[in-house]
Design a protein around this motif. Sequence first.
Motif, PDB file in Angstrom:
ATOM      1  N   PRO A   1       0.816  -1.222   0.000  1.00  0.00           N
ATOM      2  CA  PRO A   1       0.000   0.000   0.000  1.00  0.00           C
ATOM      3  C   PRO A   1       0.849   1.271   0.000  1.00  0.00           C
ATOM      4  N   LYS A   2       1.963   1.263   0.717  1.00  0.00           N
ATOM      5  CA  LYS A   2       2.857   2.427   0.740  1.00  0.00           C
ATOM      6  C   LYS A   2       3.381   2.726  -0.654  1.00  0.00           C
ATOM      7  N   ASN A   3       3.911   1.725  -1.318  1.00  0.00           N
ATOM      8  CA  ASN A   3       4.485   1.940  -2.644  1.00  0.00           C
ATOM      9  C   ASN A   3       3.428   2.328  -3.667  1.00  0.00           C
ATOM     10  N   LEU A   4       2.278   1.679  -3.618  1.00  0.00           N
ATOM     11  CA  LEU A   4       1.220   2.003  -4.577  1.00  0.00           C
ATOM     12  C   LEU A   4       0.683   3.411  -4.359  1.00  0.00           C
ATOM     13  N   SER A   5       0.535   3.815  -3.095  1.00  0.00           N
ATOM     14  CA  SER A   5       0.030   5.173  -2.850  1.00  0.00           C
ATOM     15  C   SER A   5       1.049   6.215  -3.293  1.00  0.00           C
ATOM     16  N   MET A   6       2.319   5.923  -3.140  1.00  0.00           N
ATOM     17  CA  MET A   6       3.349   6.854  -3.603  1.00  0.00           C
ATOM     18  C   MET A   6       3.372   6.921  -5.132  1.00  0.00           C
ATOM     19  N   ALA A   7       3.225   5.782  -5.790  1.00  0.00           N
ATOM     20  CA  ALA A   7       3.176   5.760  -7.255  1.00  0.00           C
ATOM     21  C   ALA A   7       1.943   6.517  -7.744  1.00  0.00           C
ATOM     22  N   LEU A   8       0.837   6.351  -7.053  1.00  0.00           N
ATOM     23  CA  LEU A   8      -0.397   7.058  -7.390  1.00  0.00           C
ATOM     24  C   LEU A   8      -0.198   8.568  -7.285  1.00  0.00           C
ATOM     25  N   ALA A   9       0.437   9.009  -6.216  1.00  0.00           N
ATOM     26  CA  ALA A   9       0.701  10.442  -6.045  1.00  0.00           C
ATOM     27  C   ALA A   9       1.615  10.961  -7.151  1.00  0.00           C
ATOM     28  N   GLY A  10       2.602  10.180  -7.527  1.00  0.00           N
ATOM     29  CA  GLY A  10       3.499  10.584  -8.604  1.00  0.00           C
ATOM     30  C   GLY A  10       2.762  10.731  -9.928  1.00  0.00           C
ATOM     31  N   GLU A  11       1.887   9.783 -10.228  1.00  0.00           N
ATOM     32  CA  GLU A  11       1.119   9.848 -11.474  1.00  0.00           C
ATOM     33  C   GLU A  11       0.123  11.005 -11.445  1.00  0.00           C
ATOM     34  N   ALA A  12      -0.466  11.268 -10.283  1.00  0.00           N
ATOM     35  CA  ALA A  12      -1.365  12.424 -10.168  1.00  0.00           C
ATOM     36  C   ALA A  12      -0.585  13.712 -10.427  1.00  0.00           C
ATOM     37  N   GLY A  13       0.641  13.762  -9.943  1.00  0.00           N
ATOM     38  CA  GLY A  13       1.496  14.920 -10.213  1.00  0.00           C
ATOM     39  C   GLY A  13       1.782  15.077 -11.698  1.00  0.00           C
ATOM     40  N   GLU A  14       2.020  13.964 -12.393  1.00  0.00           N
ATOM     41  CA  GLU A  14       2.253  14.030 -13.836  1.00  0.00           C
ATOM     42  C   GLU A  14       1.005  14.512 -14.569  1.00  0.00           C
ATOM     43  N   LEU A  15      -0.157  14.130 -14.083  1.00  0.00           N
ATOM     44  CA  LEU A  15      -1.414  14.617 -14.660  1.00  0.00           C
ATOM     45  C   LEU A  15      -1.534  16.129 -14.460  1.00  0.00           C
ATOM     46  N   ILE A  16      -1.235  16.578 -13.276  1.00  0.00           N
ATOM     47  CA  ILE A  16      -1.313  18.002 -12.950  1.00  0.00           C
ATOM     48  C   ILE A  16      -0.388  18.831 -13.843  1.00  0.00           C
ATOM     49  N   GLU A  17       0.783  18.298 -14.162  1.00  0.00           N
ATOM     50  CA  GLU A  17       1.743  19.037 -14.993  1.00  0.00           C
ATOM     51  C   GLU A  17       1.139  19.481 -16.327  1.00  0.00           C
TER      52      GLU A  17
ATOM     53  N   THR B   1      -4.589  28.519 -18.476  1.00  0.00           N
ATOM     54  CA  THR B   1      -5.712  29.255 -17.905  1.00  0.00           C
ATOM     55  C   THR B   1      -6.879  28.284 -17.738  1.00  0.00           C
ATOM     56  N   GLU B   2      -7.886  28.703 -16.989  1.00  0.00           N
ATOM     57  CA  GLU B   2      -9.091  27.876 -16.830  1.00  0.00           C
ATOM     58  C   GLU B   2      -9.679  27.522 -18.193  1.00  0.00           C
ATOM     59  N   GLU B   3      -9.807  28.550 -19.041  1.00  0.00           N
ATOM     60  CA  GLU B   3     -10.391  28.340 -20.369  1.00  0.00           C
ATOM     61  C   GLU B   3      -9.539  27.390 -21.209  1.00  0.00           C
ATOM     62  N   ARG B   4      -8.241  27.621 -21.219  1.00  0.00           N
ATOM     63  CA  ARG B   4      -7.348  26.797 -22.034  1.00  0.00           C
ATOM     64  C   ARG B   4      -7.354  25.345 -21.571  1.00  0.00           C
ATOM     65  N   SER B   5      -7.529  25.130 -20.272  1.00  0.00           N
ATOM     66  CA  SER B   5      -7.550  23.763 -19.741  1.00  0.00           C
ATOM     67  C   SER B   5      -8.755  22.969 -20.246  1.00  0.00           C
ATOM     68  N   ARG B   6      -9.759  23.678 -20.722  1.00  0.00           N
ATOM     69  CA  ARG B   6     -10.951  23.031 -21.264  1.00  0.00           C
ATOM     70  C   ARG B   6     -10.854  22.807 -22.771  1.00  0.00           C
ATOM     71  N   GLU B   7      -9.822  23.344 -23.386  1.00  0.00           N
ATOM     72  CA  GLU B   7      -9.686  23.306 -24.844  1.00  0.00           C
ATOM     73  C   GLU B   7      -8.377  22.637 -25.247  1.00  0.00           C
ATOM     74  N   LEU B   8      -8.184  21.400 -24.860  1.00  0.00           N
ATOM     75  CA  LEU B   8      -6.955  20.685 -25.169  1.00  0.00           C
ATOM     76  C   LEU B   8      -6.922  20.266 -26.630  1.00  0.00           C
ATOM     77  N   SER B   9      -5.736  20.276 -27.194  1.00  0.00           N
ATOM     78  CA  SER B   9      -5.556  19.733 -28.539  1.00  0.00           C
ATOM     79  C   SER B   9      -5.701  18.212 -28.459  1.00  0.00           C
TER      80      SER B   9
END
Length: 122
Positions: A33-49, A55-63
């Motif tokens: 569970p420790k390793n999976l939760s850390m991997a999950l946090a890392g992937e969530a960070g990659e999503l956030i990047e 901008t809010e508007e641009r985030s809704r208009e992805l290529s």
Amino acid sequence: MSTESRTSTGLDDLAGRLEAFVRERDWEQFHSPKNLSMALAGEAGELIEHFQWLTEERSRELSDAEREAVQAEIADVQIYLLLLARGLGIDVVQAANEKLTVNEQKYPVDKARGSARKYTDL
């Protein structure tokens, strides 16, 4: 078949395929569970990047390319979340439904509609 049943079956099918993938590679030993939760946090960070400087508007208009990259990160998040939940014996559909019921009580429509305030501030 109800949407919930289809979703549960889809998640069960995905989980079975995922568990076979992990088992074939002898990766269970790394999936605490420790390793999976850390991997999950890392992937969530990659999503956030992908959204970090948009901008809010641009985030809704992805290529199309941006959307595909975001889709891949969402898939990674889902994979680690599902592995973590299964490892802990948690049914993610049931847990989400239970949490939604709690949130419906915390955020009654008459007080929360159109507001982004936390339930303690409604």
